[in-house]
Design a protein around this motif. Structure first.
Motif, PDB file in Angstrom:
ATOM      1  N   ALA A 234     -12.160  13.378 -26.858  1.00 45.26           N
ATOM      2  CA  ALA A 234     -13.156  14.444 -27.019  1.00 45.26           C
ATOM      3  C   ALA A 234     -12.937  15.572 -26.012  1.00 45.26           C
ATOM      4  N   ASN A 235     -12.144  15.310 -24.977  1.00 42.48           N
ATOM      5  CA  ASN A 235     -11.868  16.323 -23.957  1.00 42.48           C
ATOM      6  C   ASN A 235     -10.636  17.144 -24.323  1.00 42.48           C
ATOM      7  N   SER A 236     -10.458  18.257 -23.635  1.00 45.10           N
ATOM      8  CA  SER A 236      -9.291  19.109 -23.865  1.00 45.10           C
ATOM      9  C   SER A 236      -8.013  18.328 -23.571  1.00 45.10           C
ATOM     10  N   PRO A 237      -7.073  18.254 -24.524  1.00 45.00           N
ATOM     11  CA  PRO A 237      -5.826  17.526 -24.267  1.00 45.00           C
ATOM     12  C   PRO A 237      -5.004  18.143 -23.139  1.00 45.00           C
ATOM     13  N   THR A 238      -5.110  19.450 -22.970  1.00 44.44           N
ATOM     14  CA  THR A 238      -4.386  20.111 -21.883  1.00 44.44           C
ATOM     15  C   THR A 238      -4.951  19.700 -20.529  1.00 44.44           C
ATOM     16  N   VAL A 239      -6.281  19.619 -20.449  1.00 41.32           N
ATOM     17  CA  VAL A 239      -6.919  19.204 -19.197  1.00 41.32           C
ATOM     18  C   VAL A 239      -6.606  17.741 -18.888  1.00 41.32           C
ATOM     19  N   VAL A 240      -6.664  16.886 -19.903  1.00 41.90           N
ATOM     20  CA  VAL A 240      -6.358  15.463 -19.700  1.00 41.90           C
ATOM     21  C   VAL A 240      -4.910  15.295 -19.247  1.00 41.90           C
ATOM     22  N   TYR A 241      -4.006  16.046 -19.875  1.00 44.26           N
ATOM     23  CA  TYR A 241      -2.599  16.016 -19.462  1.00 44.26           C
ATOM     24  C   TYR A 241      -2.462  16.477 -18.009  1.00 44.26           C
ATOM     25  N   GLY A 242      -3.180  17.548 -17.658  1.00 40.45           N
ATOM     26  CA  GLY A 242      -3.149  18.032 -16.280  1.00 40.45           C
ATOM     27  C   GLY A 242      -3.656  16.990 -15.303  1.00 40.45           C
ATOM     28  N   CYS A 243      -4.721  16.284 -15.678  1.00 41.11           N
ATOM     29  CA  CYS A 243      -5.252  15.210 -14.824  1.00 41.11           C
ATOM     30  C   CYS A 243      -4.215  14.106 -14.631  1.00 41.11           C
ATOM     31  N   LYS A 244      -3.551  13.732 -15.726  1.00 42.43           N
ATOM     32  CA  LYS A 244      -2.545  12.665 -15.649  1.00 42.43           C
ATOM     33  C   LYS A 244      -1.403  13.063 -14.718  1.00 42.43           C
ATOM     34  N   GLU A 245      -0.936  14.294 -14.860  1.00 42.00           N
ATOM     35  CA  GLU A 245       0.156  14.764 -14.010  1.00 42.00           C
ATOM     36  C   GLU A 245      -0.287  14.902 -12.555  1.00 42.00           C
ATOM     37  N   ALA A 246      -1.521  15.364 -12.341  1.00 43.76           N
ATOM     38  CA  ALA A 246      -2.033  15.526 -10.979  1.00 43.76           C
ATOM     39  C   ALA A 246      -2.164  14.176 -10.278  1.00 43.76           C
ATOM     40  N   ILE A 247      -2.639  13.172 -11.013  1.00 41.85           N
ATOM     41  CA  ILE A 247      -2.774  11.827 -10.442  1.00 41.85           C
ATOM     42  C   ILE A 247      -1.403  11.267 -10.083  1.00 41.85           C
ATOM     43  N   LYS A 248      -0.451  11.428 -10.999  1.00 45.13           N
ATOM     44  CA  LYS A 248       0.899  10.911 -10.759  1.00 45.13           C
ATOM     45  C   LYS A 248       1.550  11.600  -9.562  1.00 45.13           C
ATOM     46  N   PHE A 249       1.411  12.918  -9.484  1.00 45.94           N
ATOM     47  CA  PHE A 249       2.004  13.659  -8.372  1.00 45.94           C
ATOM     48  C   PHE A 249       1.323  13.284  -7.053  1.00 45.94           C
ATOM     49  N   SER A 250       0.000  13.227  -7.061  1.00 46.63           N
ATOM     50  CA  SER A 250      -0.752  12.937  -5.835  1.00 46.63           C
ATOM     51  C   SER A 250      -0.467  11.536  -5.311  1.00 46.63           C
ATOM     52  N   ARG A 251      -0.238  10.600  -6.219  1.00 47.67           N
ATOM     53  CA  ARG A 251       0.063   9.219  -5.829  1.00 47.67           C
ATOM     54  C   ARG A 251       1.343   9.136  -5.007  1.00 47.67           C
ATOM     55  N   ASP A 252       2.305  10.005  -5.302  1.00 44.19           N
ATOM     56  CA  ASP A 252       3.624   9.932  -4.673  1.00 44.19           C
ATOM     57  C   ASP A 252       3.833  10.970  -3.578  1.00 44.19           C
ATOM     58  N   HIS A 253       2.777  11.734  -3.244  1.00 43.20           N
ATOM     59  CA  HIS A 253       2.917  12.794  -2.245  1.00 43.20           C
ATOM     60  C   HIS A 253       1.718  12.787  -1.295  1.00 43.20           C
ATOM     61  N   THR A 254       1.797  13.616  -0.272  1.00 42.87           N
ATOM     62  CA  THR A 254       0.702  13.706   0.688  1.00 42.87           C
ATOM     63  C   THR A 254      -0.495  14.410   0.051  1.00 42.87           C
ATOM     64  N   THR A 255      -1.649  14.290   0.705  1.00 46.29           N
ATOM     65  CA  THR A 255      -2.850  14.967   0.208  1.00 46.29           C
ATOM     66  C   THR A 255      -2.627  16.471   0.128  1.00 46.29           C
ATOM     67  N   GLU A 256      -2.013  17.032   1.155  1.00 47.65           N
ATOM     68  CA  GLU A 256      -1.769  18.480   1.167  1.00 47.65           C
ATOM     69  C   GLU A 256      -0.861  18.898   0.015  1.00 47.65           C
ATOM     70  N   GLU A 257       0.193  18.125  -0.221  1.00 46.95           N
ATOM     71  CA  GLU A 257       1.102  18.443  -1.326  1.00 46.95           C
ATOM     72  C   GLU A 257       0.389  18.329  -2.671  1.00 46.95           C
TER      73      GLU A 257
END
Length: 249
Positions: free
Chosen positions: A212-235
């Motif tokens: 029901a949510n925007s697929p672009t936003v959900v995709y962005g969330c997925k990518e942000a979580i994946k990136f944040s998991r492997d990098h520092t908070t600042e990155e």
């Protein structure tokens, strides 16, 4: 979509359900599995209408892992090529790894619905999913240890990011079963259900809520979580800042 030997694929209201369909073989991973699975995920990724994937299976067990007869046959062929054996074995492992990487890298959220045994390569498969639901009787195992192998298709790089390090080591060193209660307490499973029917109902309800949510936003969330998991908070903050800035450009 094409007919497959190891899977049924059903589309309904922005949801793609991928069903492992070889219950008589405990949904083991044959050559057809490794060829068909990345093809299915690639085609779903190209379908702009699909917003969630539900990965499920038929029969009492989710997946018993790599088909051992296939592995033994392939290993025998590789062993016959003494000079090129290391290269051939490396390439063989890489093919299997890439077949599951495509699931983790999909733009679409993946919900794995797991019943019964989920061992070896089956564990690798659900580790590459975003959300994991299980039945009360589901259990997991890094079975490769008991077979004299180091799990190499994706268990360790992913599992260490999903459950505590010490627990990963215990499961890896022993090869013991990891039941639904322990999986839920460790955060590996999002939730546990009394049976497969209730679990699939919950999986579809969750998928509908996500879709029901925007697929672009959900995709962005997925990518942000994946990136944040492997990098520092600042990155991670910088990455999200750039993502949102580009979305409103």
């Amino acid at each position: 979509m094409n007919r497959y030997n190891c899977f049924d694929v059903i589309f309904n209201n922005h949801i793609a359900q991928i069903i492992l369909n070889r219950p008589e073989k405990r949904n083991s991973m044959t050559t057809d599995f490794w060829n068909e699975f990345p093809e299915i995920i690639s085609k779903i990724n190209e379908d702009g209408d699909i917003r969630v994937i539900i990965l499920s299976s038929t029969g009492p067990h989710f997946c018993s892992g790599l088909d051992l007869s296939l592995f033994q046959s392939d290993l025998l062929k590789i062993n016959q090529e003494q000079q090129s054996k290391p290269i051939l074995l490396t390439n063989y492992i890489e093919i299997l790894q890439k077949a599951l990487n495509i699931l983790q890298d999909s733009r679409i959220p993946v919900i794995a619905a797991i019943q019964g045994a989920c061992i070896g390569g089956g564990l690798d498969l659900v580790c590459a999913s975003d959300i994991r639901l299980g039945t009360k009787d589901c259990h997991f195992s890094i079975l490769e240890t008991k077979l004299g192998l180091v799990a190499d298709i994706g268990t360790f790089p992913r599992l260490v990011k999903l459950i505590p390090d010490g627990l990963v080591r215990e499961l890896a060193f022993t090869g013991r079963n990891f039941n639904s209660e322990e999986a839920k307490l460790s955060g590996f499973l999002n939730d546990v259900y009394p049976n497969q029917k209730n679990m699939l109902k919950a999986a579809f309800e969750l998928a509908k809520e996500i879709s029901a949510n925007s697929p672009t936003v959900v995709y962005g969330c997925k990518e942000a979580i994946k990136f944040s998991r492997d990098h520092t908070t600042e990155e991670g903050l910088n990455w999200i800042k750039m993502w949102n800035s580009s979305m409103f450009n």
